[in-house]
Design an enzyme around this catalytic site. Structure first.
Site, PDB file in Angstrom:
ATOM      1  N   SER A  20      -9.078   6.063  -5.627  1.00 19.31           N
ATOM      2  CA  SER A  20      -7.730   5.570  -4.784  1.00 19.31           C
ATOM      3  C   SER A  20      -7.230   6.676  -3.912  1.00 19.31           C
ATOM      4  CB  SER A  20      -6.832   5.479  -5.971  1.00 19.31           C
ATOM      5  OG  SER A  20      -5.538   5.423  -5.188  1.00 19.31           O
ATOM      6  N   GLU A  22      -4.327   7.582  -4.007  1.00 20.77           N
ATOM      7  CA  GLU A  22      -3.355   8.341  -4.759  1.00 20.77           C
ATOM      8  C   GLU A  22      -3.892   9.650  -5.041  1.00 20.77           C
ATOM      9  OE1 GLU A  22       0.299   7.103  -4.717  1.00 20.77           O
ATOM     10  OE2 GLU A  22      -0.069   7.995  -6.675  1.00 20.77           O
ATOM     11  N   TYR A  70      -1.754   8.438 -12.964  1.00 22.05           N
ATOM     12  CA  TYR A  70      -2.822   7.437 -12.437  1.00 22.05           C
ATOM     13  C   TYR A  70      -3.595   8.145 -11.514  1.00 22.05           C
ATOM     14  CZ  TYR A  70      -4.656   3.878  -9.435  1.00 22.05           C
ATOM     15  OH  TYR A  70      -5.327   3.038  -8.305  1.00 22.05           O
TER      16      TYR A  70
HETATM   17  P1  NAP Z   1      -5.271  -5.157 -10.556  1.00 24.70           P
HETATM   18  O1  NAP Z   1      -4.670  -6.166  -9.875  1.00 24.70           O
HETATM   19  O2  NAP Z   1      -4.094  -4.304 -11.293  1.00 24.70           O
HETATM   20  O3  NAP Z   1      -6.346  -5.449 -11.614  1.00 24.70           O
HETATM   21  C1  NAP Z   1      -6.762  -4.561 -12.450  1.00 24.70           C
HETATM   22  C2  NAP Z   1      -7.838  -5.052 -13.341  1.00 24.70           C
HETATM   23  O4  NAP Z   1      -8.155  -4.204 -14.488  1.00 24.70           O
HETATM   24  C3  NAP Z   1      -7.482  -6.360 -14.031  1.00 24.70           C
HETATM   25  O5  NAP Z   1      -8.411  -7.479 -14.186  1.00 24.70           O
HETATM   26  C4  NAP Z   1      -7.307  -5.995 -15.605  1.00 24.70           C
HETATM   27  O6  NAP Z   1      -7.638  -6.700 -16.560  1.00 24.70           O
HETATM   28  C5  NAP Z   1      -8.326  -4.971 -15.664  1.00 24.70           C
HETATM   29  N1  NAP Z   1      -8.237  -3.924 -16.675  1.00 24.70           N
HETATM   30  C6  NAP Z   1      -7.057  -3.312 -17.271  1.00 24.70           C
HETATM   31  N2  NAP Z   1      -7.341  -2.761 -18.312  1.00 24.70           N
HETATM   32  C7  NAP Z   1      -8.659  -2.698 -18.660  1.00 24.70           C
HETATM   33  C8  NAP Z   1      -9.665  -2.344 -19.719  1.00 24.70           C
HETATM   34  N3  NAP Z   1      -9.030  -1.406 -20.783  1.00 24.70           N
HETATM   35  N4  NAP Z   1     -10.642  -2.623 -19.864  1.00 24.70           N
HETATM   36  C9  NAP Z   1     -11.275  -3.604 -18.743  1.00 24.70           C
HETATM   37  N5  NAP Z   1     -10.463  -4.017 -17.690  1.00 24.70           N
HETATM   38  C10 NAP Z   1      -9.295  -3.603 -17.732  1.00 24.70           C
HETATM   39  O7  NAP Z   1      -5.806  -3.831  -9.490  1.00 24.70           O
HETATM   40  P2  NAP Z   1      -6.406  -4.253  -7.991  1.00 24.70           P
HETATM   41  O8  NAP Z   1      -5.491  -4.193  -7.053  1.00 24.70           O
HETATM   42  O9  NAP Z   1      -7.212  -5.417  -7.924  1.00 24.70           O
HETATM   43  O10 NAP Z   1      -7.278  -2.867  -7.804  1.00 24.70           O
HETATM   44  C11 NAP Z   1      -8.615  -3.007  -8.400  1.00 24.70           C
HETATM   45  C12 NAP Z   1      -9.093  -1.382  -8.550  1.00 24.70           C
HETATM   46  O11 NAP Z   1      -8.715  -0.533  -7.335  1.00 24.70           O
HETATM   47  C13 NAP Z   1      -8.322  -0.686  -9.625  1.00 24.70           C
HETATM   48  O12 NAP Z   1      -9.190   0.176 -10.172  1.00 24.70           O
HETATM   49  C14 NAP Z   1      -7.186   0.058  -8.975  1.00 24.70           C
HETATM   50  O13 NAP Z   1      -6.717   1.132  -9.566  1.00 24.70           O
HETATM   51  C15 NAP Z   1      -7.830   0.498  -7.702  1.00 24.70           C
HETATM   52  N6  NAP Z   1      -7.338   0.683  -6.332  1.00 24.70           N
HETATM   53  C16 NAP Z   1      -6.356  -0.423  -5.923  1.00 24.70           C
HETATM   54  C17 NAP Z   1      -5.638  -0.199  -4.717  1.00 24.70           C
HETATM   55  C18 NAP Z   1      -4.892  -1.348  -4.255  1.00 24.70           C
HETATM   56  O14 NAP Z   1      -4.123  -1.099  -3.174  1.00 24.70           O
HETATM   57  N7  NAP Z   1      -4.899  -2.452  -4.659  1.00 24.70           N
HETATM   58  C19 NAP Z   1      -6.078   0.953  -4.044  1.00 24.70           C
HETATM   59  C20 NAP Z   1      -6.668   1.822  -4.314  1.00 24.70           C
HETATM   60  C21 NAP Z   1      -7.394   1.536  -5.582  1.00 24.70           C
HETATM   61  P3  NAP Z   1      -6.409  -7.802 -17.308  1.00 24.70           P
HETATM   62  O15 NAP Z   1      -5.984  -8.912 -16.608  1.00 24.70           O
HETATM   63  O16 NAP Z   1      -7.180  -8.115 -18.716  1.00 24.70           O
HETATM   64  O17 NAP Z   1      -5.279  -6.651 -17.610  1.00 24.70           O
HETATM   65  O1  G4F Z   2       3.078  -0.656  -4.166  1.00 22.78           O
HETATM   66  P1  G4F Z   2       3.290   0.579  -4.683  1.00 22.78           P
HETATM   67  O2  G4F Z   2       3.646   0.331  -6.411  1.00 22.78           O
HETATM   68  O3  G4F Z   2       1.883   1.187  -4.364  1.00 22.78           O
HETATM   69  P2  G4F Z   2       1.354   2.702  -4.901  1.00 22.78           P
HETATM   70  O4  G4F Z   2       2.018   3.472  -5.866  1.00 22.78           O
HETATM   71  O5  G4F Z   2       1.226   3.181  -3.598  1.00 22.78           O
HETATM   72  O6  G4F Z   2      -0.155   2.285  -5.656  1.00 22.78           O
HETATM   73  C1  G4F Z   2      -1.042   1.131  -5.052  1.00 22.78           C
HETATM   74  O7  G4F Z   2      -1.931   1.765  -4.008  1.00 22.78           O
HETATM   75  C2  G4F Z   2      -2.611   2.947  -4.758  1.00 22.78           C
HETATM   76  C3  G4F Z   2      -3.516   3.300  -3.365  1.00 22.78           C
HETATM   77  O8  G4F Z   2      -2.973   4.451  -2.520  1.00 22.78           O
HETATM   78  C4  G4F Z   2      -3.469   2.326  -5.696  1.00 22.78           C
HETATM   79  F1  G4F Z   2      -4.310   3.087  -6.123  1.00 22.78           F
HETATM   80  C5  G4F Z   2      -2.731   1.801  -7.057  1.00 22.78           C
HETATM   81  O9  G4F Z   2      -3.524   1.238  -7.733  1.00 22.78           O
HETATM   82  C6  G4F Z   2      -1.688   0.787  -6.373  1.00 22.78           C
HETATM   83  O10 G4F Z   2      -2.319  -0.359  -5.965  1.00 22.78           O
HETATM   84  O11 G4F Z   2       4.377   1.509  -4.239  1.00 22.78           O
HETATM   85  C7  G4F Z   2       4.188   2.024  -2.727  1.00 22.78           C
HETATM   86  C8  G4F Z   2       5.573   2.654  -2.285  1.00 22.78           C
HETATM   87  C9  G4F Z   2       5.634   4.022  -3.444  1.00 22.78           C
HETATM   88  O12 G4F Z   2       5.723   4.987  -2.511  1.00 22.78           O
HETATM   89  C10 G4F Z   2       6.829   3.771  -3.953  1.00 22.78           C
HETATM   90  O13 G4F Z   2       7.649   4.614  -4.138  1.00 22.78           O
HETATM   91  O14 G4F Z   2       6.462   1.954  -2.692  1.00 22.78           O
HETATM   92  C11 G4F Z   2       7.747   2.642  -2.985  1.00 22.78           C
HETATM   93  N1  G4F Z   2       8.553   1.856  -3.616  1.00 22.78           N
HETATM   94  C12 G4F Z   2       9.936   1.599  -3.264  1.00 22.78           C
HETATM   95  N2  G4F Z   2      10.531   0.936  -4.033  1.00 22.78           N
HETATM   96  C13 G4F Z   2       8.313   1.030  -4.508  1.00 22.78           C
HETATM   97  C14 G4F Z   2       9.558   0.225  -5.079  1.00 22.78           C
HETATM   98  N3  G4F Z   2       7.222   0.626  -5.530  1.00 22.78           N
HETATM   99  C15 G4F Z   2       7.423  -0.107  -6.290  1.00 22.78           C
HETATM  100  N4  G4F Z   2       6.260  -0.481  -7.261  1.00 22.78           N
HETATM  101  N5  G4F Z   2       8.598  -0.768  -6.735  1.00 22.78           N
HETATM  102  C16 G4F Z   2       9.813  -0.669  -6.134  1.00 22.78           C
HETATM  103  O15 G4F Z   2      10.806  -1.016  -6.321  1.00 22.78           O
END
Ligand code: NAP
Ligand code: G4F
Length: 343
Positions: free
Chosen positions: A134, A136, A158
């Site tokens: 990520s 992050e 995280y």
């Molecule tokens: P998400 O919608 O939150 O999905 C997370 C998945 O992980 C769910 O299927 C959840 O299953 C599963 N999980 C949670 N705890 C687990 C455990 N103990 N064992 C096995 N599976 C488990 O996340 P996403 O947005 O699809 O992201 C996919 C991956 O990319 C994550 O690793 C996230 O950290 C990473 N990532 C996401 C972003 C982004 O912007 N979306 C960016 C960078 C990296 P349940 O339904 O059972 O809870």
């Molecule tokens: O949508 P966010 O919660 O995403 P964040 O923290 O960037 O994390 C997501 O992207 C990561 C990749 O960079 C992934 F690894 C991670 O798993 C996840 O998918 O927040 C984005 C921004 C933050 O700066 C936060 O402070 O939005 C700002 N924000 C402002 N108000 C808020 C809110 N975020 C959330 N969730 N809720 C609010 O009310």
């Protein structure tokens, strides 16, 4: 020969798009499902029966070993994680276990199964592994934009756990010659995004407020800036990373920046509302340590993988708002709920 893929995180946003992408390319796909008794399979229900499931949990080594052994995959995509950044301050130990040590457990399971049944795989018994790293990890970024050579300064439990997952993946590649890579993906969104993430919180609120089903939207830091793309584009990059001659990490993002304020303005404009009439800043939603700006330098992915994003930020927000308008129109209005409750 039909390729076999195992996806952890199958019930999540990316798991559903990746499963669709691999099935469309002729793969057999298994999703690792935890909690069979109460699985959250709404995002992938439309893919059954083409998609199969296998039990397992990233906190349980034996279940991962059994899952990898049962599926005998050519490719493993580790998308499973507790993916909410603010949530990681509430459950830091669990997040470290799932998002950090979970990666080690899955790599160990792959290593053991590969050693035992190497001859069953075309490329010398090696199962290819993708780790969902990520942006992050860059946290308080040391340079902008961030590339594969930028140092890490994570700002949340995280981010720290993901940094461990990233390093242990590289370490297994270098130690055991495994084809194990990390995709350092920047924020990617879609109508399937969890409502706890800011873009979806905003699109859902804009739709509900337009339809009279919500009064106002509470947000934290409106000045935070992210590089937001479309999840459907990003799963193509994951797949491409496992099709290369050499295992190589890649940064994936659009290189375009928008603030949370831009996202709000864009979403409310889609429904013809002025966001300033509806948004309230709640200091309780501001994070203990914020990541202010993240911006991808994806030149390696564009040149090496031939990857390009196809959906820009305004189109992404429009897609999400339109989907939420449709969804929210099926929700009972607040007045209807009061009637049902007899008040
Ligand atoms: P998400 O919608 O939150 O999905 C997370 C998945 O992980 C769910 O299927 C959840 O299953 C599963 N999980 C949670 N705890 C687990 C455990 N103990 N064992 C096995 N599976 C488990 O996340 P996403 O947005 O699809 O992201 C996919 C991956 O990319 C994550 O690793 C996230 O950290 C990473 N990532 C996401 C972003 C982004 O912007 N979306 C960016 C960078 C990296 P349940 O339904 O059972 O809870
Ligand atoms: O949508 P966010 O919660 O995403 P964040 O923290 O960037 O994390 C997501 O992207 C990561 C990749 O960079 C992934 F690894 C991670 O798993 C996840 O998918 O927040 C984005 C921004 C933050 O700066 C936060 O402070 O939005 C700002 N924000 C402002 N108000 C808020 C809110 N975020 C959330 N969730 N809720 C609010 O009310």
């Amino acid at each position: 020969m039909t390729k076999r893929a195992l996806i952890t995180g199958i019930t999540g946003q990316d798991g559903s798009y990746l499963a669709e992408h691999l099935l469309s390319r002729g793969y057999r796909v298994w999703g690792l499902l935890r909690g069979r008794a109460n699985p959250r399979t709404s995002r992938v229900a439309h893919l059954v029966p083409d998609l199969s499931f296998v039990d397992g949990d990233l906190t349980d080594q034996a279940s991962l070993l059994a899952a990898v052994d049962a599926v005998q995959p050519d490719e493993v995509y580790n998308l499973g994680a507790l993916s909410s950044v603010p949530g990681s301050w509430q459950q830091p130990e669990l997040v470290t276990d799932v998002n950090g040590t979970g990666v080690l457990r899955l790599l160990e399971a792959i290593r053991m199964v590969s050693d035992l049944s190497g001859s069953r795989h075309a490329d010398g018994g090696r199962i290819r592994f993708y780790q969902a790293s990520s942006s992050e990890m860059f946290g308080k970024a040391t340079e902008t934009p961030q590339s594969e050579t930028t140092g890490f300064h994570p700002r949340s439990p995280y981010g720290v756990a993901k940094t461990y997952g990233h390093h242990i993946t590289r370490t297994y590649r270098e130690s055991f010659g495994m084809y194990a890579v990390s995709g350092v993906l920047f924020n990617h969104e879609s109508p399937r995004r969890g409502a706890e993430f800011v873009t979806r919180k905003i699109s859902l609120a804009a739709a509900r407020i337009k339809l009279g089903r919500q009064k106002r939207l509470d947000l934290g830091n409106l000045d935070a800036v992210r590089d937001w793309g479309f999840a459907g584009d990003y799963v193509r990059a994951m797949h491409l990373m496992l099709q290369q001659e050499e295992p190589t990490d890649h940064v994936v993002g659009t290189g375009r920046l928008h603030s949370v304020r831009d996202a709000v303005r864009c979403a409310f404009a889609c429904v013809g509302l002025d966001w300033t009439d509806h948004v309230v800043v709640d200091p309780a939603l501001v994070r203990p340590a914020e990541v202010e700006v993240l911006c991808a330098d994806s030149r390696r992915a564009r040149a090496g993988l031939g990857w390009e994003p196809t959906v820009d930020f305004p189109a992404l927000m429009r897609m999400m708002v339109h989907s939420d308008l449709e969804r929210a129109s099926r929700e009972p209005a607040y007045g209807d709920l009061l009637q049902v409750a007899g008040r």
